[in-house]
Design a protein around this motif. Structure first.
Motif, PDB file in Angstrom:
ATOM      1  N   LEU A 115      10.285  24.099 -69.229  1.00  0.00           N
ATOM      2  CA  LEU A 115      10.799  22.855 -68.671  1.00  0.00           C
ATOM      3  C   LEU A 115      11.915  23.105 -67.657  1.00  0.00           C
ATOM      4  CD1 LEU A 115      10.891  20.528 -71.814  1.00  0.00           C
ATOM      5  CD2 LEU A 115       9.179  20.642 -70.005  1.00  0.00           C
ATOM      6  N   ASP A 116      11.830  22.419 -66.561  1.00  0.00           N
ATOM      7  CA  ASP A 116      12.840  22.485 -65.501  1.00  0.00           C
ATOM      8  C   ASP A 116      13.648  21.186 -65.569  1.00  0.00           C
ATOM      9  OD1 ASP A 116      14.085  22.033 -62.919  1.00  0.00           O
ATOM     10  OD2 ASP A 116      12.890  23.704 -62.161  1.00  0.00           O
ATOM     11  N   ASN A 117      14.922  21.289 -65.900  1.00  0.00           N
ATOM     12  CA  ASN A 117      15.754  20.093 -66.074  1.00  0.00           C
ATOM     13  C   ASN A 117      15.831  19.234 -64.818  1.00  0.00           C
ATOM     14  OD1 ASN A 117      16.338  20.674 -68.750  1.00  0.00           O
ATOM     15  ND2 ASN A 117      18.129  21.899 -68.231  1.00  0.00           N
ATOM     16  N   ASP A 118      15.856  19.876 -63.662  1.00  0.00           N
ATOM     17  CA  ASP A 118      15.907  19.127 -62.397  1.00  0.00           C
ATOM     18  C   ASP A 118      14.638  18.295 -62.210  1.00  0.00           C
ATOM     19  OD1 ASP A 118      18.408  20.108 -61.759  1.00  0.00           O
ATOM     20  OD2 ASP A 118      17.617  21.802 -60.620  1.00  0.00           O
ATOM     21  N   LEU A 119      13.496  18.891 -62.554  1.00  0.00           N
ATOM     22  CA  LEU A 119      12.227  18.163 -62.417  1.00  0.00           C
ATOM     23  C   LEU A 119      12.145  17.017 -63.418  1.00  0.00           C
ATOM     24  CD1 LEU A 119       9.644  21.055 -61.868  1.00  0.00           C
ATOM     25  CD2 LEU A 119      10.605  19.509 -60.169  1.00  0.00           C
ATOM     26  N   ILE A 120      12.651  17.244 -64.627  1.00  0.00           N
ATOM     27  CA  ILE A 120      12.676  16.176 -65.623  1.00  0.00           C
ATOM     28  C   ILE A 120      13.517  15.014 -65.112  1.00  0.00           C
ATOM     29  CG2 ILE A 120      13.511  15.513 -67.912  1.00  0.00           C
ATOM     30  CD1 ILE A 120      11.054  17.129 -68.154  1.00  0.00           C
ATOM     31  N   LYS A 121      14.682  15.328 -64.544  1.00  0.00           N
ATOM     32  CA  LYS A 121      15.566  14.284 -64.002  1.00  0.00           C
ATOM     33  C   LYS A 121      14.873  13.533 -62.868  1.00  0.00           C
ATOM     34  CE  LYS A 121      20.178  13.436 -62.101  1.00  0.00           C
ATOM     35  NZ  LYS A 121      19.656  12.517 -61.073  1.00  0.00           N
ATOM     36  N   ASN A 122      14.178  14.267 -61.994  1.00  0.00           N
ATOM     37  CA  ASN A 122      13.448  13.626 -60.894  1.00  0.00           C
ATOM     38  C   ASN A 122      12.373  12.684 -61.423  1.00  0.00           C
ATOM     39  OD1 ASN A 122      14.977  15.084 -59.083  1.00  0.00           O
ATOM     40  ND2 ASN A 122      13.422  16.651 -58.724  1.00  0.00           N
ATOM     41  N   ALA A 123      11.694  13.122 -62.480  1.00  0.00           N
ATOM     42  CA  ALA A 123      10.650  12.283 -63.082  1.00  0.00           C
ATOM     43  C   ALA A 123      11.250  11.017 -63.677  1.00  0.00           C
ATOM     44  CB  ALA A 123       9.899  13.071 -64.156  1.00  0.00           C
ATOM     45  N   ILE A 124      12.367  11.150 -64.371  1.00  0.00           N
ATOM     46  CA  ILE A 124      13.054   9.993 -64.962  1.00  0.00           C
ATOM     47  C   ILE A 124      13.454   9.000 -63.871  1.00  0.00           C
ATOM     48  CG2 ILE A 124      15.109   9.225 -66.216  1.00  0.00           C
ATOM     49  CD1 ILE A 124      13.119  10.648 -67.980  1.00  0.00           C
ATOM     50  N   ASP A 125      13.996   9.515 -62.778  1.00  0.00           N
ATOM     51  CA  ASP A 125      14.422   8.649 -61.664  1.00  0.00           C
ATOM     52  C   ASP A 125      13.238   7.882 -61.083  1.00  0.00           C
ATOM     53  OD1 ASP A 125      17.031   9.472 -61.940  1.00  0.00           O
ATOM     54  OD2 ASP A 125      16.931  10.986 -60.361  1.00  0.00           O
ATOM     55  N   LEU A 126      12.109   8.565 -60.902  1.00  0.00           N
ATOM     56  CA  LEU A 126      10.921   7.903 -60.347  1.00  0.00           C
ATOM     57  C   LEU A 126      10.422   6.804 -61.272  1.00  0.00           C
ATOM     58  CD1 LEU A 126       8.786  10.856 -58.865  1.00  0.00           C
ATOM     59  CD2 LEU A 126      10.174   9.183 -57.637  1.00  0.00           C
ATOM     60  N   ILE A 127      10.440   7.067 -62.570  1.00  0.00           N
ATOM     61  CA  ILE A 127       9.972   6.067 -63.539  1.00  0.00           C
ATOM     62  C   ILE A 127      10.886   4.842 -63.531  1.00  0.00           C
ATOM     63  CG2 ILE A 127       9.587   5.592 -65.997  1.00  0.00           C
ATOM     64  CD1 ILE A 127       8.844   8.597 -66.275  1.00  0.00           C
ATOM     65  N   LEU A 128      12.198   5.072 -63.516  1.00  0.00           N
ATOM     66  CA  LEU A 128      13.159   3.964 -63.541  1.00  0.00           C
ATOM     67  C   LEU A 128      13.121   3.136 -62.258  1.00  0.00           C
ATOM     68  CD1 LEU A 128      16.232   5.742 -65.192  1.00  0.00           C
ATOM     69  CD2 LEU A 128      14.779   3.974 -66.223  1.00  0.00           C
ATOM     70  N   GLN A 129      12.807   3.788 -61.136  1.00  0.00           N
ATOM     71  CA  GLN A 129      12.802   3.097 -59.849  1.00  0.00           C
ATOM     72  C   GLN A 129      11.483   2.372 -59.571  1.00  0.00           C
ATOM     73  OE1 GLN A 129      13.678   6.264 -57.104  1.00  0.00           O
ATOM     74  NE2 GLN A 129      15.716   6.631 -57.972  1.00  0.00           N
ATOM     75  N   ALA A 130      10.439   2.718 -60.297  1.00  0.00           N
ATOM     76  CA  ALA A 130       9.112   2.162 -60.014  1.00  0.00           C
ATOM     77  C   ALA A 130       8.998   0.696 -60.430  1.00  0.00           C
ATOM     78  CB  ALA A 130       8.047   2.979 -60.747  1.00  0.00           C
ATOM     79  N   LYS A 131       8.328  -0.078 -59.586  1.00  0.00           N
ATOM     80  CA  LYS A 131       8.058  -1.477 -59.913  1.00  0.00           C
ATOM     81  C   LYS A 131       7.083  -1.551 -61.074  1.00  0.00           C
ATOM     82  CE  LYS A 131       6.678  -5.817 -57.703  1.00  0.00           C
ATOM     83  NZ  LYS A 131       6.215  -6.443 -56.427  1.00  0.00           N
ATOM     84  N   ARG A 132       6.088  -0.690 -61.052  1.00  0.00           N
ATOM     85  CA  ARG A 132       5.163  -0.569 -62.180  1.00  0.00           C
ATOM     86  C   ARG A 132       4.667   0.870 -62.250  1.00  0.00           C
ATOM     87  NH1 ARG A 132      -0.972  -2.517 -60.970  1.00  0.00           N
ATOM     88  NH2 ARG A 132      -1.049  -2.150 -58.724  1.00  0.00           N
ATOM     89  N   VAL A 133       4.274   1.269 -63.446  1.00  0.00           N
ATOM     90  CA  VAL A 133       3.819   2.637 -63.696  1.00  0.00           C
ATOM     91  C   VAL A 133       2.386   2.600 -64.210  1.00  0.00           C
ATOM     92  CG1 VAL A 133       4.161   4.730 -65.053  1.00  0.00           C
ATOM     93  CG2 VAL A 133       6.150   3.440 -64.228  1.00  0.00           C
ATOM     94  N   GLU A 134       1.521   3.393 -63.594  1.00  0.00           N
ATOM     95  CA  GLU A 134       0.145   3.499 -64.079  1.00  0.00           C
ATOM     96  C   GLU A 134      -0.102   4.921 -64.539  1.00  0.00           C
ATOM     97  OE1 GLU A 134      -3.168   1.870 -62.242  1.00  0.00           O
ATOM     98  OE2 GLU A 134      -2.269  -0.085 -61.863  1.00  0.00           O
ATOM     99  N   LEU A 135      -0.775   5.040 -65.680  1.00  0.00           N
ATOM    100  CA  LEU A 135      -1.068   6.346 -66.262  1.00  0.00           C
ATOM    101  C   LEU A 135      -2.550   6.653 -66.138  1.00  0.00           C
ATOM    102  CD1 LEU A 135       1.068   5.046 -68.973  1.00  0.00           C
ATOM    103  CD2 LEU A 135       1.495   7.430 -68.429  1.00  0.00           C
TER     104      LEU A 135
END
Length: 264
Positions: A115-135
């Motif tokens: 796990l890369d902590n920077d990448l995890i943080k980037n992923a968290i930011d994208l999820i929080l900023q997204a209007k909606r998330v599709e999996l």
């Protein structure tokens, strides 16, 4: 916990220079060969300087090439021992159960190291900023997708997922630049997932990939790539332990999402 060589390479692959990727590809594709090679032989095979190979070993966390080889030898010899044990038909139920658990525990331990902590943080930011998330995920990955959907919704994230690939394609085409698509795939090269990824990328939506292969098409064509490790046994193929590692990674992401919302 000792440093995992293959895991360290996979987790840092996106940061490597072209020469470093050349070394990384060589090790990932021929680990059994590398453990019997000297640093000079590896450098000659790749037409690189010995110092470049040595610096690569240091870059991924080892004191030098020899230390990296020792770790690599331990990694590739352990599965062989496990398979030999597993072929013993006289094993009792307890022994078999312990082997399955040990295999899955190892996949989790290796994933933690990757796990890369920077990448995890980037992923968290994208999820929080997204209007909606599709999996998105197909086949065995669809199990992880539906588990992730429930967890995201429970954290207050506007998320959705479809199991039918036609519905996935239709929904993907309606994403916008304000949305996020998360692709879950063990191989990172599933044909249906790749078709949907192409559609999503054309919409401008942000993307996250969760795979076991940093060189896969999905990993190389998303905004943030996260990786999990997997262990293959005689009884279950690699995706089995990969699913467990992916579910745990998603658990960690959801926990961090809740923490981020509480501290806002």
């Amino acid at each position: 916990m000792s440093l995992n060589c293959l895991g360290a390479i996979r987790s840092s692959y996106h940061k490597f220079s072209e020469k470093e990727k050349k070394i990384a590809d060589y090790i990932l594709e021929k680990p059994e060969l590398v453990i019997h090679r000297t640093i000079n032989e590896v450098a000659d095979d790749l037409n690189l300087a010995d110092a470049t190979v040595f610096r690569f070993s240091k870059h991924i966390g080892f004191k030098g090439f020899q230390a990296m080889k020792i770790a690599l030898a331990s990694e590739i010899s352990t599965p062989i021992r496990i398979v030999t044990e597993e072929t013993d038909k006289k094993d009792r139920e307890k022994a078999l159960t312990e082997k399955i658990f040990t295999s899955n525990i190892r996949a989790l331990q290796n994933t933690i190291q990757m796990l890369d902590n920077d990448l995890i943080k980037n992923a968290i930011d994208l999820i929080l900023q997204a209007k909606r998330v599709e999996l998105y995920g197909t086949g065995t990955s669809s199990i992880v997708v539906m588990d992730a959907l429930q967890k995201f919704v429970n954290t207050g994230i506007r998320a959705c997922a479809f199991l039918d690939t036609k519905l996935q394609s239709m929904s993907a085409s309606q994403l916008t630049e304000d949305d996020l698509a998360i692709f879950i795939s063990h191989s990172g090269s599933n044909k249906d997932a790749l078709k949907i990824l192409k559609i999503v990328n054309e919409t401008g939506a942000k993307t996250i990939g969760i795979t076991s292969n940093p060189k896969s098409t999905i990993s190389l064509n998303v905004d943030v790539s996260l990786y999990t490790d997997s262990e293959q046994t005689e009884y279950f193929t690699a995706p089995f332990s990969s699913q467990i590692a992916q579910i745990c990674l998603i658990d960690a992401i959801c926990f961090m999402l809740l923490h981020s919302k509480k501290t806002d």
